[in-house]
Design a protein around this motif. Structure first.
Motif, PDB file in Angstrom:
ATOM      1  N   GLY A  37       0.576   2.229  50.092  1.00 53.58           N
ATOM      2  CA  GLY A  37       0.663   3.175  48.981  1.00 53.58           C
ATOM      3  C   GLY A  37      -0.637   3.285  48.206  1.00 53.58           C
ATOM      4  N   ILE A  38      -1.337   2.173  48.087  1.00 52.56           N
ATOM      5  CA  ILE A  38      -2.635   2.208  47.409  1.00 52.56           C
ATOM      6  C   ILE A  38      -3.652   2.960  48.270  1.00 52.56           C
ATOM      7  N   THR A  39      -3.628   2.645  49.552  1.00 49.25           N
ATOM      8  CA  THR A  39      -4.609   3.245  50.457  1.00 49.25           C
ATOM      9  C   THR A  39      -4.439   4.759  50.556  1.00 49.25           C
ATOM     10  N   ASP A  40      -3.186   5.220  50.605  1.00 46.30           N
ATOM     11  CA  ASP A  40      -2.996   6.668  50.801  1.00 46.30           C
ATOM     12  C   ASP A  40      -2.876   7.432  49.478  1.00 46.30           C
ATOM     13  N   GLY A  41      -3.086   6.749  48.361  1.00 41.97           N
ATOM     14  CA  GLY A  41      -3.113   7.451  47.086  1.00 41.97           C
ATOM     15  C   GLY A  41      -1.753   7.644  46.425  1.00 41.97           C
ATOM     16  N   THR A  42      -0.703   7.104  47.044  1.00 37.30           N
ATOM     17  CA  THR A  42       0.616   7.190  46.407  1.00 37.30           C
ATOM     18  C   THR A  42       0.608   6.405  45.089  1.00 37.30           C
ATOM     19  N   ILE A  43      -0.048   5.263  45.117  1.00 41.12           N
ATOM     20  CA  ILE A  43      -0.115   4.419  43.925  1.00 41.12           C
ATOM     21  C   ILE A  43      -1.412   4.734  43.174  1.00 41.12           C
ATOM     22  N   ASP A  44      -1.263   5.084  41.903  1.00 41.99           N
ATOM     23  CA  ASP A  44      -2.393   5.559  41.105  1.00 41.99           C
ATOM     24  C   ASP A  44      -3.171   4.435  40.443  1.00 41.99           C
ATOM     25  N   ALA A  45      -2.467   3.372  40.089  1.00 46.50           N
ATOM     26  CA  ALA A  45      -3.097   2.374  39.226  1.00 46.50           C
ATOM     27  C   ALA A  45      -2.544   0.983  39.522  1.00 46.50           C
ATOM     28  N   ILE A  46      -3.339  -0.014  39.124  1.00 44.28           N
ATOM     29  CA  ILE A  46      -2.860  -1.387  39.139  1.00 44.28           C
ATOM     30  C   ILE A  46      -2.804  -1.835  37.682  1.00 44.28           C
ATOM     31  N   ALA A  47      -1.649  -2.320  37.254  1.00 45.47           N
ATOM     32  CA  ALA A  47      -1.471  -2.749  35.863  1.00 45.47           C
ATOM     33  C   ALA A  47      -1.059  -4.209  35.859  1.00 45.47           C
ATOM     34  N   THR A  48      -1.504  -4.967  34.854  1.00 48.27           N
ATOM     35  CA  THR A  48      -1.262  -6.411  34.909  1.00 48.27           C
ATOM     36  C   THR A  48       0.178  -6.789  34.608  1.00 48.27           C
ATOM     37  N   ASP A  49       0.860  -6.025  33.755  1.00 47.59           N
ATOM     38  CA  ASP A  49       2.108  -6.507  33.153  1.00 47.59           C
ATOM     39  C   ASP A  49       1.886  -7.901  32.549  1.00 47.59           C
ATOM     40  N   HIS A  50       0.721  -8.075  31.948  1.00 46.04           N
ATOM     41  CA  HIS A  50       0.395  -9.340  31.260  1.00 46.04           C
ATOM     42  C   HIS A  50       1.544  -9.696  30.315  1.00 46.04           C
TER      43      HIS A  50
ATOM     44  N   SER B 178      -8.958 -10.665  46.497  1.00 48.00           N
ATOM     45  CA  SER B 178      -8.519 -11.252  47.768  1.00 48.00           C
ATOM     46  C   SER B 178      -8.116 -10.134  48.736  1.00 48.00           C
ATOM     47  N   LEU B 179      -7.589  -9.026  48.196  1.00 52.72           N
ATOM     48  CA  LEU B 179      -7.204  -7.904  49.063  1.00 52.72           C
ATOM     49  C   LEU B 179      -8.431  -7.212  49.644  1.00 52.72           C
ATOM     50  N   VAL B 180      -9.520  -7.237  48.877  1.00 57.12           N
ATOM     51  CA  VAL B 180     -10.760  -6.628  49.367  1.00 57.12           C
ATOM     52  C   VAL B 180     -11.398  -7.547  50.413  1.00 57.12           C
ATOM     53  N   HIS B 181     -11.444  -8.834  50.098  1.00 54.35           N
ATOM     54  CA  HIS B 181     -12.083  -9.782  51.025  1.00 54.35           C
ATOM     55  C   HIS B 181     -11.350  -9.855  52.357  1.00 54.35           C
ATOM     56  N   THR B 182     -10.026  -9.649  52.336  1.00 56.50           N
ATOM     57  CA  THR B 182      -9.302  -9.678  53.610  1.00 56.50           C
ATOM     58  C   THR B 182      -9.286  -8.314  54.287  1.00 56.50           C
ATOM     59  N   GLY B 183      -9.889  -7.328  53.649  1.00 55.93           N
ATOM     60  CA  GLY B 183      -9.977  -6.014  54.285  1.00 55.93           C
ATOM     61  C   GLY B 183      -8.741  -5.141  54.101  1.00 55.93           C
ATOM     62  N   SER B 184      -7.804  -5.560  53.237  1.00 51.79           N
ATOM     63  CA  SER B 184      -6.593  -4.753  53.043  1.00 51.79           C
ATOM     64  C   SER B 184      -6.897  -3.452  52.311  1.00 51.79           C
ATOM     65  N   ILE B 185      -7.755  -3.514  51.297  1.00 52.02           N
ATOM     66  CA  ILE B 185      -8.161  -2.291  50.606  1.00 52.02           C
ATOM     67  C   ILE B 185      -9.669  -2.351  50.376  1.00 52.02           C
TER      68      ILE B 185
ATOM     69  N   LEU C 121     -13.212  -1.944  48.188  1.00 52.13           N
ATOM     70  CA  LEU C 121     -13.602  -2.249  46.811  1.00 52.13           C
ATOM     71  C   LEU C 121     -13.510  -0.996  45.947  1.00 52.13           C
ATOM     72  N   LYS C 122     -13.931   0.124  46.531  1.00 52.86           N
ATOM     73  CA  LYS C 122     -13.936   1.361  45.752  1.00 52.86           C
ATOM     74  C   LYS C 122     -12.498   1.763  45.373  1.00 52.86           C
ATOM     75  N   THR C 123     -11.584   1.606  46.315  1.00 59.82           N
ATOM     76  CA  THR C 123     -10.187   1.925  46.021  1.00 59.82           C
ATOM     77  C   THR C 123      -9.651   1.006  44.922  1.00 59.82           C
ATOM     78  N   LEU C 124      -9.995  -0.278  45.033  1.00 61.52           N
ATOM     79  CA  LEU C 124      -9.532  -1.219  44.008  1.00 61.52           C
ATOM     80  C   LEU C 124     -10.057  -0.802  42.632  1.00 61.52           C
ATOM     81  N   LEU C 125     -11.353  -0.506  42.573  1.00 64.17           N
ATOM     82  CA  LEU C 125     -11.928  -0.157  41.274  1.00 64.17           C
ATOM     83  C   LEU C 125     -11.333   1.151  40.744  1.00 64.17           C
ATOM     84  N   ALA C 126     -11.030   2.074  41.640  1.00 67.08           N
ATOM     85  CA  ALA C 126     -10.395   3.327  41.198  1.00 67.08           C
ATOM     86  C   ALA C 126      -9.037   3.032  40.560  1.00 67.08           C
TER      87      ALA C 126
END
Lengths: 336, 443
Positions: free
Chosen positions: B307-320, B351-358, B360-365
């Protein structure tokens, strides 16, 4: 008391059997998932010796003299508690019992606080029952004292599992290729869960039978995950008990109806009660067990519960023997 | 300090808003980005040597709990904001489940006053309640809350069960052009559940929360979104089914957005019973892994990442969600849900970037432009003229999480002791350093 004093060859030579317990590594008894076949068999071997002691006029032996065993029950119980206390007393231990359902715990004292108090009193083992799954694990991590789980939430009841299998073996001998059916509220049953783990070493078939609403969704996946291939799930009791050697009925709590998990007691009785007409469809020598306390007339009919096929009284007696064996292994020597 | 200028030298500049990636300098003056480029010099400006570091827009968190007023023993706006800054966040949206809850303009103003006094270097945007007292019965005065500065509406942990009330809320929100931010949970179905409904729950004897409890509400809300034309934001989405529902809704052109949490992207329900490196038999019943929505299955994580890769998911939120030690030091069934997430979010997500799942640019977006689009407030970019909200990152630096070092009061995290690769080195908020790591080279 050191192990050598409690082992055969000294004061208790005549009173206790003498298998080697050197490979016993458990400091706690939390569940049967970490019991090997050898360890389970060792408990049974020692328990057999305890059964002999229980047959005597004077049942008391000095094995745990000088030891103090505490029972701490955060949930009401009469049977399990009495069974453990009797087991400790027959082995010569002093016992104290804390009814945590009424004591300071009810006033908001935390679980760990209550247990630390017990530890400060320097007891040698704590037998603990708690309504929350996992509570004995918190205790085992927080304290230096040995913990014996006497039932935690819906999770585990290892001494019950052991006494059930001990009773099965006593009746059937080798359990290989035997078929045992556990019928009832599997979802909420710690007894069923401990039996799943305990029976996995014996080459037998275990059938769990309940209406779909009383089987947790993740059960098939869990069985697969741990290769518990001896267990199957069956919703139809009449098919389940065909060729069964033993049927174990579980207590059905009345709240299950209120929460809608069963539509009515009448329907449950029609589908899942163990009674004489139901047993007509089973083998003529099928045996019946129940971990107690029973709701007679609900999950089991009185004529079966007190009839010739019933092992329920043997379970109670064996319960004391198995718990004596566990206390001996846990509190009796170097493993403290 | 705000008016003095600041020069960031030799950073790898990644601005997901413009898709730009270059190595260069950023000059900040009067709290705004003045220019970016090569070989910028500025006499008298404080200079940060950012060689080896990434500069990106400041992180934006759509979902956190600051606990003030009412639960200052768990967190205050000051401690929460400090933790956020350390996590790289320059803008955070705080949920309204304080005591009293943010259900009227007076209390919203009170929170904003405390924020500007105690945490001037983090932009704190309040989320208002949907119903009075978050009780699910009577709508709040949504226009009043909007004028008081609320950026959306949510009853968070007590989602509105009454579909008619939710429909009315969406009609009002549509007129205000603010999102309804929903914690999607059918509480009749999830009732009494402690963790994901699955094999681990059976193993531990805990009651499960089925994925359907979330998906039913996501489906309902999407239907209401279609009915009312409101903007729906599904927050901390956790299941494969929800992801597919949002994907379909987006394809139909509905105004649906969603976020996921770092923990739901990286930990499975197995974490509840197993802590790294503990013997196989010691069931953990780790209350720090108790969270709502619960940690799900590996298949759910896979679907969320897709969902993150194909743009379905817009954001990552902490729910701190900071809590006291006592609220976690108890039986799993009695433990309160939540993870203190600000300070580990970036390291965990790397960790998702280092393992190649997503990428870096997608993560930062997902941490910047994605949430900025939902807030529609012009943040999340490094364009000249924009407010100078910048985060400096070292993606290769390894560190070990130790809750004793947390700036948050909440020490409740399943990541304690974990070795992470990826560190926030500095956070610049409106041109001022709101956090910097010891390793920052500044002159």
């Amino acid at each position: 008391m050191s192990l050598s004093e409690s082992r055969p060859g000294t004061a208790t030579r005549e009173t206790l059997p003498g298998p080697s317990i050197d490979f016993w590594k458990h400091r706690h008894v939390l569940d049967l998932d970490d019991f090997s076949r050898e360890e389970t068999d060792l408990v049974f071997e020692i328990a057999e010796g305890m059964v002999e002691i229980l047959d005597r006029d004077v049942k008391k032996v000095p094995t745990l003299r000088g030891k103090t065993i505490a029972t701490m029950f955060f949930e009401p119980s009469t049977r399990t508690r009495a069974s453990f206390e009797l087991a400790a007393k027959y082995l010569g231990a002093d016992t104290i019992s804390l009814d945590a359902t009424k004591s300071s715990v009810a006033k908001g004292e935390s679980l760990i606080d209550s247990l630390r108090t017990l530890q400060a009193l320097e007891v040698d083992a704590i037998i603990m029952r708690h309504p929350c799954s996992g509570a004995p694990y918190i205790a085992a991590r927080s304290l230096d004292t040995s913990i014996i789980n006497a039932g935690d939430g819906c999770h585990a009841h290892p001494s019950q599992g052991l006494l059930d299998i001990f009773t099965m073996k006593q009746q059937l001998g080798d359990l290989k290729d035997r078929k045992v059916v556990i019928v009832g509220d599997i979802m909420h049953s710690r007894v069923a869960r401990s039996n799943i783990w305990g029976t996995r070493h014996y080459g037998m078939k275990l059938v769990l039978c309940a209406p779909p609403t009383l089987i947790p969704h993740g059960l098939p996946e869990m069985l697969e995950k741990y290769s518990l291939n001896h267990v199957t799930i069956e919703h139809n009791l009449d098919s389940a008990i065909e060729n069964a050697d033993i049927i174990m009925s579980l207590r059905l709590q009345k709240e299950r109806q209120q929460s809608g998990l069963i539509s009515s007691l009448r329907e449950y009785i029609q589908g899942y009660q163990i009674n004489m007409s139901r047993l007509a469809g089973a083998k003529p020598d099928v045996l019946v067990m129940h971990p107690g306390p029973m709701n007679e007339g609900t999950e089991i009919s009185p004529d079966v519960a007190y009839g010739t096929r019933s092992l329920i009284e043997q379970q109670v007696t064996n319960g004391v023997a198995v718990r004596m064996a566990l206390l001996y292994l846990i509190a009796g020597g170097k493993n403290r | 300090m705000k008016d003095s200028s600041l020069l960031i030298k030799n950073a790898r500049i990644i601005d997901p808003a413009t898709d730009a990636e270059e190595t260069g300098d950023i000059l900040i003056a009067e709290g705004k980005i003045s220019k970016t480029g090569n070989d910028i010099s500025a006499a008298g400006a404080a200079t940060i040597d950012a060689s080896g570091l990434i500069a990106c827009p400041g992180f934006i968190d759509l979902h956190c709990h600051l606990r003030q007023p009412g639960y200052e023993n768990k967190e205050t706006i000051a401690t929460g904001a400090a933790a956020a800054a350390r996590g790289g966040y320059t803008t955070i949206c705080c949920m309204p489940n304080t005591n009293p809850p943010l259900d009227n303009a007076g209390i919203v103003n009170h929170v904003r006053d405390i924020a500007s006094r105690d945490a001037p270097l983090v932009r704190i945007l309040p989320v208002g309640c949907i119903t009075g007292g978050r009780a699910g019965r009577e709508l709040v005065n949504m226009a009043e809350l909007a004028s008081a500065g609320c950026i959306g509406f949510s009853d968070d942990g007590s989602p509105v069960s009454d579909t008619r009330i939710m429909s009315l809320a969406m009609e009002n929100a549509a007129v205000l052009d603010l999102p309804i931010i929903d914690h999607c949970e059918d509480i009749n179905l999830s009732q009494g559940g402690h963790m994901n409904d699955g094999w681990v729950a059976v193993r531990l004897g805990l009651k499960g929360i089925p994925a359907a409890a979330e998906e039913i509400m996501v489906a309902r809300d999407i239907a209401l979104c279609e009915l009312t034309g409101a903007r729906l934001h599904v927050t901390h989405m956790s299941t494969a089914g929800s992801t597919q529902l949002v994907r379909d809704a987006k394809q139909r052109g509905l105004k649906v957005t969603c976020d996921v949490t770092p923990h739901n992207l990286t930990l499975t329900h197995e974490r509840v019973m197993k802590v790294q490196d503990t013997p196989r038999t010691a069931l953990a019943y780790d209350t720090n892994a108790r969270v709502n929505p619960p940690l799900r299955s590996p298949a759910d994580i896979e679907a969320l990442i897709r969902g993150i890769t194909d743009g379905t998911i817009d954001a990552i939120a902490t729910d701190h969600a900071p809590h006291t030690i006592e609220e976690k030091l108890c039986e799993f069934e009695n433990a309160i849900s939540g993870i203190s997430g600000f300070e580990t979010a970036f390291g965990v997500l790397m960790s998702l970037v280092h393992t190649g799942s997503i990428s870096l640019k997608t993560l930062l977006a997902c941490l910047t432009t994605g949430p900025a689009k939902i807030l529609q407030n012009g943040t999340g970019t490094l364009r000249p003229g924009a407010r100078a909200d910048i985060t400096l990152l070292d993606t290769e630096r390894e560190w070990t999480v130790d809750v004793k070092d947390f700036l948050s009061k909440g020490r409740n995290t399943p990541f304690n002791g974990c070795k992470l690769k990826g560190l926030v080195v500095a956070t610049i908020s409106g041109g001022c350093l709101s956090f910097h790591h010891d390793s920052l080279r500044i002159s």
